[in-house]
Design a protein around this motif. Structure first.
Motif, PDB file in Angstrom:
ATOM      1  N   GLY A   1      -6.604   9.814 -21.315  1.00 18.81           N
ATOM      2  CA  GLY A   1      -5.983   8.624 -20.301  1.00 18.81           C
ATOM      3  C   GLY A   1      -4.450   8.386 -20.586  1.00 18.81           C
ATOM      4  N   SER A   2      -3.769   8.310 -19.528  1.00 18.47           N
ATOM      5  CA  SER A   2      -2.341   7.717 -19.863  1.00 18.47           C
ATOM      6  C   SER A   2      -2.052   6.760 -18.822  1.00 18.47           C
ATOM      7  CB  SER A   2      -1.334   9.100 -19.647  1.00 18.47           C
ATOM      8  OG  SER A   2      -1.440   9.724 -20.637  1.00 18.47           O
ATOM      9  N   GLN A   3      -0.909   5.826 -19.083  1.00 18.22           N
ATOM     10  CA  GLN A   3      -0.600   4.770 -18.135  1.00 18.22           C
ATOM     11  C   GLN A   3       0.909   4.772 -18.386  1.00 18.22           C
ATOM     12  OE1 GLN A   3      -2.683   1.188 -18.359  1.00 18.22           O
ATOM     13  NE2 GLN A   3      -2.435   1.118 -20.735  1.00 18.22           N
ATOM     14  N   ILE A   4       1.737   4.142 -17.255  1.00 14.88           N
ATOM     15  CA  ILE A   4       3.024   3.789 -17.248  1.00 14.88           C
ATOM     16  C   ILE A   4       3.328   2.744 -16.542  1.00 14.88           C
ATOM     17  CG2 ILE A   4       3.635   5.653 -15.407  1.00 14.88           C
ATOM     18  CD1 ILE A   4       6.184   6.018 -17.125  1.00 14.88           C
ATOM     19  N   LYS A   5       3.937   1.695 -16.927  1.00 18.68           N
ATOM     20  CA  LYS A   5       4.531   0.672 -16.340  1.00 18.68           C
ATOM     21  C   LYS A   5       5.875   0.945 -15.833  1.00 18.68           C
ATOM     22  CE  LYS A   5       4.769  -4.265 -16.370  1.00 18.68           C
ATOM     23  NZ  LYS A   5       4.529  -5.700 -17.336  1.00 18.68           N
ATOM     24  N   PHE A   6       6.142   1.389 -14.470  1.00 16.55           N
ATOM     25  CA  PHE A   6       7.468   1.803 -14.000  1.00 16.55           C
ATOM     26  C   PHE A   6       8.104   0.535 -13.517  1.00 16.55           C
ATOM     27  CE2 PHE A   6       4.172   3.209 -11.024  1.00 16.55           C
ATOM     28  CZ  PHE A   6       4.675   2.328  -9.729  1.00 16.55           C
ATOM     29  N   SER A   7       7.677  -0.477 -13.445  1.00 15.05           N
ATOM     30  CA  SER A   7       8.437  -1.664 -12.847  1.00 15.05           C
ATOM     31  C   SER A   7       7.778  -3.055 -13.419  1.00 15.05           C
ATOM     32  CB  SER A   7       8.514  -1.786 -11.255  1.00 15.05           C
ATOM     33  OG  SER A   7       7.265  -2.147 -10.652  1.00 15.05           O
ATOM     34  N   GLU A   8       8.243  -4.229 -13.350  1.00  8.79           N
ATOM     35  CA  GLU A   8       7.833  -5.546 -13.789  1.00  8.79           C
ATOM     36  C   GLU A   8       6.250  -5.472 -13.180  1.00  8.79           C
ATOM     37  OE1 GLU A   8       7.730  -8.552 -16.005  1.00  8.79           O
ATOM     38  OE2 GLU A   8       9.218  -7.088 -15.860  1.00  8.79           O
ATOM     39  N   ARG A   9       5.893  -5.174 -12.050  1.00  8.77           N
ATOM     40  CA  ARG A   9       4.554  -5.357 -11.319  1.00  8.77           C
ATOM     41  C   ARG A   9       3.751  -4.289 -11.235  1.00  8.77           C
ATOM     42  NH1 ARG A   9       4.355 -10.398  -8.116  1.00  8.77           N
ATOM     43  NH2 ARG A   9       6.005 -11.717  -8.558  1.00  8.77           N
ATOM     44  N   PHE A  10       4.262  -2.919 -11.280  1.00 11.18           N
ATOM     45  CA  PHE A  10       3.397  -2.066 -10.846  1.00 11.18           C
ATOM     46  C   PHE A  10       3.026  -0.979 -12.297  1.00 11.18           C
ATOM     47  CE2 PHE A  10       5.012  -3.216  -6.932  1.00 11.18           C
ATOM     48  CZ  PHE A  10       3.827  -3.108  -6.144  1.00 11.18           C
ATOM     49  N   THR A  11       1.743  -0.715 -12.321  1.00  8.70           N
ATOM     50  CA  THR A  11       1.295   0.330 -13.439  1.00  8.70           C
ATOM     51  C   THR A  11       0.512   1.370 -12.856  1.00  8.70           C
ATOM     52  OG1 THR A  11       1.431  -1.370 -14.950  1.00  8.70           O
ATOM     53  CG2 THR A  11       0.120   0.521 -15.651  1.00  8.70           C
ATOM     54  N   LEU A  12       0.888   2.803 -13.166  1.00  7.16           N
ATOM     55  CA  LEU A  12       0.132   3.802 -12.649  1.00  7.16           C
ATOM     56  C   LEU A  12      -0.598   4.449 -13.890  1.00  7.16           C
ATOM     57  CD1 LEU A  12      -0.587   5.879 -10.509  1.00  7.16           C
ATOM     58  CD2 LEU A  12       1.421   7.104 -11.114  1.00  7.16           C
ATOM     59  N   ALA A  13      -1.984   4.803 -13.568  1.00  8.51           N
ATOM     60  CA  ALA A  13      -2.888   5.283 -14.529  1.00  8.51           C
ATOM     61  C   ALA A  13      -3.699   6.345 -14.182  1.00  8.51           C
ATOM     62  CB  ALA A  13      -3.685   3.903 -15.283  1.00  8.51           C
ATOM     63  N   GLY A  14      -3.849   7.176 -15.064  1.00  6.92           N
ATOM     64  CA  GLY A  14      -4.657   8.477 -14.833  1.00  6.92           C
ATOM     65  C   GLY A  14      -5.831   8.647 -15.786  1.00  6.92           C
ATOM     66  N   GLU A  15      -6.916   8.999 -15.618  1.00  6.61           N
ATOM     67  CA  GLU A  15      -7.968   9.331 -16.693  1.00  6.61           C
ATOM     68  C   GLU A  15      -8.816  10.480 -16.458  1.00  6.61           C
ATOM     69  OE1 GLU A  15      -9.489   4.638 -18.173  1.00  6.61           O
ATOM     70  OE2 GLU A  15     -10.042   5.336 -15.993  1.00  6.61           O
ATOM     71  N   SER A  16      -9.556  10.973 -17.523  1.00  2.62           N
ATOM     72  CA  SER A  16     -10.421  12.004 -17.207  1.00  2.62           C
ATOM     73  C   SER A  16     -11.487  11.965 -18.333  1.00  2.62           C
ATOM     74  CB  SER A  16      -9.672  13.584 -17.394  1.00  2.62           C
ATOM     75  OG  SER A  16     -10.539  14.524 -17.384  1.00  2.62           O
ATOM     76  N   VAL A  17     -12.878  11.965 -17.834  1.00  5.45           N
ATOM     77  CA  VAL A  17     -13.838  11.835 -18.841  1.00  5.45           C
ATOM     78  C   VAL A  17     -14.891  12.845 -18.591  1.00  5.45           C
ATOM     79  CG1 VAL A  17     -15.658  10.242 -19.622  1.00  5.45           C
ATOM     80  CG2 VAL A  17     -13.702   9.239 -18.743  1.00  5.45           C
ATOM     81  N   GLY A  18     -15.370  13.685 -19.695  1.00 10.20           N
ATOM     82  CA  GLY A  18     -16.454  14.731 -19.611  1.00 10.20           C
ATOM     83  C   GLY A  18     -17.502  14.316 -20.589  1.00 10.20           C
ATOM     84  N   LEU A  19     -18.764  14.193 -19.785  1.00  8.11           N
ATOM     85  CA  LEU A  19     -19.673  13.872 -20.846  1.00  8.11           C
ATOM     86  C   LEU A  19     -21.107  15.008 -20.778  1.00  8.11           C
ATOM     87  CD1 LEU A  19     -20.286  10.259 -19.465  1.00  8.11           C
ATOM     88  CD2 LEU A  19     -19.229  10.827 -21.647  1.00  8.11           C
ATOM     89  N   THR A  20     -21.779  15.026 -21.757  1.00  9.48           N
ATOM     90  CA  THR A  20     -23.003  16.064 -21.615  1.00  9.48           C
ATOM     91  C   THR A  20     -24.005  15.500 -22.594  1.00  9.48           C
ATOM     92  OG1 THR A  20     -23.395  18.403 -21.917  1.00  9.48           O
ATOM     93  CG2 THR A  20     -22.143  17.346 -23.510  1.00  9.48           C
ATOM     94  N   MET A  21     -25.134  15.976 -22.612  1.00 11.05           N
ATOM     95  CA  MET A  21     -26.101  16.024 -23.367  1.00 11.05           C
ATOM     96  C   MET A  21     -27.166  17.231 -23.614  1.00 11.05           C
ATOM     97  SD  MET A  21     -28.822  13.252 -21.705  1.00 11.05           S
ATOM     98  CE  MET A  21     -29.916  13.034 -23.083  1.00 11.05           C
ATOM     99  N   ASP A  22     -28.007  17.530 -24.438  1.00 16.20           N
ATOM    100  CA  ASP A  22     -28.627  18.372 -24.552  1.00 16.20           C
ATOM    101  C   ASP A  22     -29.417  18.790 -23.376  1.00 16.20           C
ATOM    102  OD1 ASP A  22     -29.635  17.686 -28.149  1.00 16.20           O
ATOM    103  OD2 ASP A  22     -27.599  18.705 -27.251  1.00 16.20           O
ATOM    104  N   ASN A  23     -30.049  18.117 -22.740  1.00 15.66           N
ATOM    105  CA  ASN A  23     -30.963  18.563 -21.366  1.00 15.66           C
ATOM    106  C   ASN A  23     -30.137  18.200 -20.113  1.00 15.66           C
ATOM    107  OD1 ASN A  23     -31.334  15.856 -22.111  1.00 15.66           O
ATOM    108  ND2 ASN A  23     -33.325  15.912 -21.143  1.00 15.66           N
ATOM    109  N   VAL A  24     -28.925  17.584 -20.233  1.00 15.92           N
ATOM    110  CA  VAL A  24     -28.283  17.310 -19.171  1.00 15.92           C
ATOM    111  C   VAL A  24     -26.911  18.013 -19.131  1.00 15.92           C
ATOM    112  CG1 VAL A  24     -27.288  15.424 -17.726  1.00 15.92           C
ATOM    113  CG2 VAL A  24     -29.460  15.215 -18.616  1.00 15.92           C
ATOM    114  N   GLN A  25     -26.581  18.959 -18.392  1.00 20.07           N
ATOM    115  CA  GLN A  25     -25.474  19.812 -18.620  1.00 20.07           C
ATOM    116  C   GLN A  25     -23.982  19.190 -18.651  1.00 20.07           C
ATOM    117  OE1 GLN A  25     -25.451  23.501 -16.327  1.00 20.07           O
ATOM    118  NE2 GLN A  25     -27.389  23.872 -17.175  1.00 20.07           N
TER     119      GLN A  25
END
Length: 204
Positions: free
Chosen positions: A127-151
Motif C-alpha cells: 500500500g502507498s499513500q500521499i497527503k497532497f494538501s492539508e485536508r486530502f490524502t490519496l491511498a492505494g492498496e493491493s492484497v493477495g490471499l491464498t491457502m492450501d485448499n482455496v486458491q
C-alpha cells in the motif's frame, strides 16, 4: 484496509466505520503500542494489539523506516445458542513502512486462521499513500490471499480521504475484488466485482 506501520499517538482515540455497518476503535496506549476493538454486523467482534517501532530516520533519500506487528482475533456471538465457532479466528500481520505519516509505502504479510475454512489463509500486502494538501490524502492498496485448499482472493482499492475538521475524516473510493475460490464448500471461479467505498473516521 491493511494499516501502515504508523499507529495512534499516545492518548488518541479513533473510531472508524465502513458503510456504517462496521466499527473499529483504536487507542494509543504508548508511543509504540496500540489496541483496537470493533465489530462487523454487530455480532462479529474483533480486536488487535499492535507494536510499532521506528527503525531509522536516515534511510536513502532521508526517508524513515518504521516496522510494526499485530496479533488479531475475532469472535462471533452466537445469538442462536448453537455453540458453533465456524467464523471464529485468530492471526497476525507484520509490515514495514518506508516514509513519514504524510507520504509512505508499506509492504507486509498476513496469516489468519478461520475455523470454517479448515486452515490458515496467508498472503502479502502493498500500500502507498500521499497527503497532497492539508485536508486530502490519496491511498492505494493491493492484497493477495491464498491457502492450501482455496486458491486465491485478490483485493485492490483506491481511496481518497478528506479531513473535514480536526475531529472527522471522510473517505470515498473504489474496491476491486477478484477470486478463484475452489474447495468443498465454495466454487467461485474467476469472479470479479467492483464496488464503491465509503468510510468515516471520528477522533475523540
Amino acid at each position: 484496509f491493511m494499516p501502515s506501520s504508523f499507529i495512534s499517538e499516545k492518548g488518541d482515540f479513533n473510531t472508524i466505520s465502513h458503510y456504517f455497518i462496521t466499527a473499529n476503535s483504536k487507542v494509543g496506549l504508548h508511543e509504540n503500542i496500540e489496541i483496537s476493538a470493533g465489530n462487523f454486523l454487530l455480532f462479529n467482534l474483533f480486536s488487535s494489539l499492535t507494536y510499532s517501532k521506528n527503525i531509522t530516520n536516515t534511510f536513502v533519500g532521508r526517508r524513515s523506516i518504521t516496522a510494526a506487528g499485530s496479533i488479531m482475533g475475532n469472535y462471533l456471538i452466537d445469538i442462536n445458542n448453537s455453540s458453533t465457532n465456524f467464523f471464529n479466528g485468530w492471526g497476525g500481520n507484520a509490515r514495514i513502512t518506508l516514509g513519514n505519516k504524510n507520504r509512505n509505502s508499506t509492504i507486509g504479510v498476513i496469516g489468519y486462521n478461520i475455523n470454517g475454512l479448515g486452515g490458515i489463509f496467508y498472503g502479502g500486502y502493498f500500500g502507498s499513500q500521499i497527503k497532497f494538501s492539508e485536508r486530502f490524502t490519496l491511498a492505494g492498496e493491493s492484497v493477495g490471499l491464498t491457502m492450501d485448499n482455496v486458491q486465491f482472493v485478490f483485493l485492490n482499492s483506491v481511496i481518497l480521504n478528506w479531513i473535514r475538521n480536526r475531529f472527522e475524516d471522510w473517505s470515498l473510493g473504489v474496491i476491486y475484488a477478484g477470486n478463484n475460490i475452489q474447495n468443498n464448500m465454495i466454487n467461485l471461479q474467476n469472479n470479479t466485482i467492483i464496488i464503491p467505498y465509503l468510510g468515516f473516521q471520528r477522533k475523540f
